[in-house]
Design an enzyme around this catalytic site. Structure first.
Site, PDB file in Angstrom:
ATOM      1  N   PRO A 130       0.820  -1.216   0.000  1.00  0.00           N
ATOM      2  CA  PRO A 130       0.000   0.000   0.000  1.00  0.00           C
ATOM      3  C   PRO A 130       0.859   1.273   0.000  1.00  0.00           C
ATOM      4  O   PRO A 130       1.867   1.338   0.698  1.00  0.00           O
ATOM      5  CB  PRO A 130      -0.790  -0.104   1.312  1.00  0.00           C
ATOM      6  CG  PRO A 130       0.057  -0.963   2.196  1.00  0.00           C
ATOM      7  CD  PRO A 130       0.865  -1.872   1.311  1.00  0.00           C
ATOM      8  N   TYR A 145       1.112  10.885  -4.377  1.00  0.00           N
ATOM      9  CA  TYR A 145       1.200  11.225  -5.801  1.00  0.00           C
ATOM     10  C   TYR A 145       0.940  12.704  -6.080  1.00  0.00           C
ATOM     11  O   TYR A 145       0.450  13.055  -7.146  1.00  0.00           O
ATOM     12  CB  TYR A 145       0.245  10.346  -6.627  1.00  0.00           C
ATOM     13  CG  TYR A 145       0.449   8.859  -6.387  1.00  0.00           C
ATOM     14  CD1 TYR A 145       1.604   8.229  -6.829  1.00  0.00           C
ATOM     15  CD2 TYR A 145      -0.494   8.102  -5.692  1.00  0.00           C
ATOM     16  CE1 TYR A 145       1.818   6.875  -6.588  1.00  0.00           C
ATOM     17  CE2 TYR A 145      -0.291   6.750  -5.447  1.00  0.00           C
ATOM     18  CZ  TYR A 145       0.859   6.148  -5.899  1.00  0.00           C
ATOM     19  OH  TYR A 145       1.067   4.813  -5.662  1.00  0.00           O
ATOM     20  N   CYS A 174       0.044  28.874 -16.554  1.00  0.00           N
ATOM     21  CA  CYS A 174      -0.473  29.400 -17.822  1.00  0.00           C
ATOM     22  C   CYS A 174      -1.195  28.295 -18.578  1.00  0.00           C
ATOM     23  O   CYS A 174      -0.753  27.877 -19.648  1.00  0.00           O
ATOM     24  CB  CYS A 174       0.663  29.966 -18.648  1.00  0.00           C
ATOM     25  SG  CYS A 174       1.458  31.303 -17.799  1.00  0.00           S
ATOM     26  N   GLU A 175      -2.240  27.789 -18.013  1.00  0.00           N
ATOM     27  CA  GLU A 175      -3.014  26.705 -18.598  1.00  0.00           C
ATOM     28  C   GLU A 175      -4.408  26.745 -18.060  1.00  0.00           C
ATOM     29  O   GLU A 175      -4.590  26.773 -16.843  1.00  0.00           O
ATOM     30  CB  GLU A 175      -2.411  25.364 -18.160  1.00  0.00           C
ATOM     31  CG  GLU A 175      -1.692  24.859 -19.178  1.00  0.00           C
ATOM     32  CD  GLU A 175      -1.154  23.559 -19.474  1.00  0.00           C
ATOM     33  OE1 GLU A 175      -1.955  22.654 -19.707  1.00  0.00           O
ATOM     34  OE2 GLU A 175       0.057  23.503 -19.533  1.00  0.00           O
TER      35      GLU A 175
HETATM   36  N1  LLP Z   1       2.734  -1.702  -6.058  1.00  0.00           N
HETATM   37  C1  LLP Z   1       2.915  -1.497  -7.377  1.00  0.00           C
HETATM   38  C2  LLP Z   1       3.606  -2.492  -8.171  1.00  0.00           C
HETATM   39  C3  LLP Z   1       2.457  -0.317  -7.967  1.00  0.00           C
HETATM   40  O1  LLP Z   1       2.638  -0.118  -9.275  1.00  0.00           O
HETATM   41  C4  LLP Z   1       1.803   0.659  -7.172  1.00  0.00           C
HETATM   42  C5  LLP Z   1       1.321   1.904  -7.745  1.00  0.00           C
HETATM   43  C6  LLP Z   1       1.651   0.410  -5.802  1.00  0.00           C
HETATM   44  C7  LLP Z   1       2.120  -0.791  -5.284  1.00  0.00           C
HETATM   45  C8  LLP Z   1       0.993   1.377  -4.860  1.00  0.00           C
HETATM   46  O2  LLP Z   1      -0.311   1.652  -5.196  1.00  0.00           O
HETATM   47  P1  LLP Z   1      -1.237   2.500  -4.172  1.00  0.00           P
HETATM   48  O3  LLP Z   1      -1.471   1.652  -2.941  1.00  0.00           O
HETATM   49  O4  LLP Z   1      -0.493   3.737  -3.830  1.00  0.00           O
HETATM   50  O5  LLP Z   1      -2.449   2.773  -4.951  1.00  0.00           O
HETATM   51  N2  LLP Z   1      -0.159   8.235  -9.945  1.00  0.00           N
HETATM   52  C9  LLP Z   1      -1.406   7.514  -9.826  1.00  0.00           C
HETATM   53  C10 LLP Z   1      -1.216   6.191  -9.163  1.00  0.00           C
HETATM   54  C11 LLP Z   1      -0.172   5.355  -9.841  1.00  0.00           C
HETATM   55  C12 LLP Z   1       0.016   4.091  -9.115  1.00  0.00           C
HETATM   56  C13 LLP Z   1       1.210   3.393  -9.624  1.00  0.00           C
HETATM   57  N3  LLP Z   1       1.504   2.193  -8.963  1.00  0.00           N
HETATM   58  C14 LLP Z   1      -2.383   8.366  -9.037  1.00  0.00           C
HETATM   59  O6  LLP Z   1      -1.994   9.429  -8.592  1.00  0.00           O
HETATM   60  O7  LLP Z   1      -3.542   7.996  -8.865  1.00  0.00           O
END
Ligand code: LLP
Length: 487
Positions: A331, A444, A414-415
């Site tokens: 997580p 993120y 500027c968008e």
């Molecule tokens: N494990 C792997 C292999 C992953 O690719 C990711 C996230 C995670 C764990 C953690 O996921 P989480 O629990 O944080 O959802 N930038 C996007 C999210 C991209 C997630 C990429 N991988 C956003 O802001 O929604």
């Protein structure tokens, strides 16, 4: 056209957005545990009011509640340990550093009994600087360089999550040349894609990550890319094959998708055991647990997700007659997302009048939308632009009894797409100089931040027991200019 006076519920608002009874109330699921309004009406974190934070550190600023981070990390560990105790003696929780990473966070993660998931050489560098033991760190990535693989081996990493057959061969060769074995997990794509409330299961995969489990995904008839990689890994002298990994998506609320993926991987693991006698002691089910960004988001507590996942692992292993592998999860967002809000100062305000959306209004009536500009924007939160993500915002430096106005919080870039909060009701008397807080920005946001328009990236302060310290300092103009090599 007739200009209509402000009514509370604007026809311009999306259906899910309701007018809060009291704009001053903080909707609890959006905020860190230590955030409250104090007696003066100001938002305070662990007792420290936002005006003091602004004075000391300026805005925009990421404000993180350290105790809340620790407690969310610990609650994942405790809930999954409890649910899986009888199955595999507990769960290894790898905090997904891509969501937000700095050395302080690595230390908290370690102190709370978690491990660390990284996705690049740079993230490994943070881990190394923080001094976490290499065997508690995992490395991901669909395109790891030889330098990253070498760094992982130098650090004695607990696991390298291999994404393709070509990478497996490269990792094996690099480790073998060093007279070592790399500890490897294979990332499989189980054909389960989940997003928030739903998941879909498909037979084939059309994405860059992972080894497909579908038959006929290799040159050899009937053979899947996953099976080919398992056999190759088990036979390679430079590889110690620990097990399998999958990650089905992000911001997921319902546990069904995780359960389906777990079952699919367990069946595959048992089949590999039977066909080749290959024993794989570990299974990683990835991250992706959702959080609340607005009042309509209803994430599940870790214990509920853990129980659903444990039930399927328990019953599938019993049915297959196999010893359950050691389970791990990754997580990111669900640990750090709600620990943090972004503090902005309001600048320019303007109200536009917009036609009612088609079908919602018979007459020629326009409705007001208030644009509230803040001193950051898409450079500190790219998620609304990238994913159409919704957020919430509240007046942070004071309370207000003014009527709600449908507002759009925008940045200073500027968008025209530079939106921080697309739709939110804010008090009608919000004025330049007011402080605004946007909760749920721990994951993120800083991680995806940029220097667009030469804005300096904000710092991150951790607040604990009434005092704040920078864990990542904000950039200065000097930082922005020092890579410019001159004419
Ligand atoms: N494990 C792997 C292999 C992953 O690719 C990711 C996230 C995670 C764990 C953690 O996921 P989480 O629990 O944080 O959802 N930038 C996007 C999210 C991209 C997630 C990429 N991988 C956003 O802001 O929604």
């Amino acid at each position: 056209m007739t200009a209509q006076a402000n009514t509370t519920a604007s026809p311009l608002a999306p259906e899910w957005l309701s007018v809060p009874d009291d704009l001053n109330v903080l909707h609890e699921p959006l905020w860190a545990g230590g955030v409250q309004r104090n007696d003066q009406g100001e938002i305070a974190v662990a007792g420290l009011p936002v005006s003091a934070l602004k004075e000391q550190f300026g805005t925009p600023l990421f404000v993180l509640d350290e105790a809340d981070f620790r407690s969310r990390a610990r609650s994942f560990k405790d809930a999954f340990d409890a649910a899986f105790a009888d199955i595999c003696g507990g769960v290894d929780v790898y905090y997904a550093g891509k969501s937000f990473l700095c050395t302080a966070v690595v230390k908290w993660v370690e102190e709370e009994g978690l491990r660390l998931d990284t996705a690049s050489g740079g993230e490994l560098a943070v881990a190394a600087r923080a001094g976490i033991a290499g065997d508690r760190v995992a490395l991901h990535g669909n395109n790891k360089s030889d330098a990253e693989i070498t760094r992982a081996l130098d650090m004695g990493l607990g696991r390298i999550v291999v994404d393709s057959l070509a990478e497996l061969v490269r990792v094996g060769a690099i480790a073998q040349a060093r007279g070592e074995q790399a500890k490897v997990m294979l990332r499989l794509t189980p054909g389960v894609h989940a997003h928030t409330h739903e998941f879909i299961a498909t037979a084939h995969e059309d994405q860059k990550f992972g080894l497909s489990m579908a038959a006929d995904t290799t040159e050899q008839a009937g053979l899947s890319a996953a099976e080919e990689a398992v056999a190759a890994a088990a036979a390679h002298p430079g590889i110690d094959l620990l097990g399998l990994h999958c990650h089905i998506g992000s911001q997921i609320f319902e546990p069904d998708g995780f359960a389906v993926a777990a079952e699919k991987l367990l069946r595959f693991l048992a089949a590999m055991q039977e066909k080749y006698g290959i024993m794989m002691p570990e299974l990683d089910l990835g991250g992706g647990y959702g959080i609340a960004y607005t009042a309509v988001d209803t994430p599940r507590p870790p214990a509920e997700i853990a129980a659903a996942m444990a039930a399927v692992v328990r019953s599938t292993c019993a049915e297959l007659g196999i010893t359950a592998p050691r389970i791990s999860i990754e997580p990111g967002r669900a640990i750090v997302g709600s620990t943090t809000f972004t503090l902005y100062e309001v600048g320019t305000l303007k109200t536009v009048r917009v036609d009612a959306p088609a079908g919602t209004d018979a007459g020629n009536v326009t409705y007001p939308r208030r644009y509230v500009s803040v001193d950051g924007g898409m450079s500190d939160n790219a998620r609304p632009v990238l994913y159409d993500a919704d957020y919430s915002a509240v007046l942070a430096g004071r309370t207000s009894a003014a009527a709600p106005e449908l507002s759009r919080v925008v940045g200073k870039h500027c968008e025209s797409g530079d939106i921080v909060v697309r739709d939110v009701y804010l008090p009608g008397d919000v004025a330049a100089g007011d402080l605004l807080a946007v909760p749920g920005t721990g994951a993120y946001c800083w991680a995806l931040s940029s220097n667009y328009n030469y804005l300096a990236r904000p710092g991150v302060v951790a607040v604990r027991d009434g005092s704040a310290r920078l864990i990542v300092r904000g950039e200065t103009e000097e930082d922005l200019l020092n890579r410019d090599m001159g004419a």
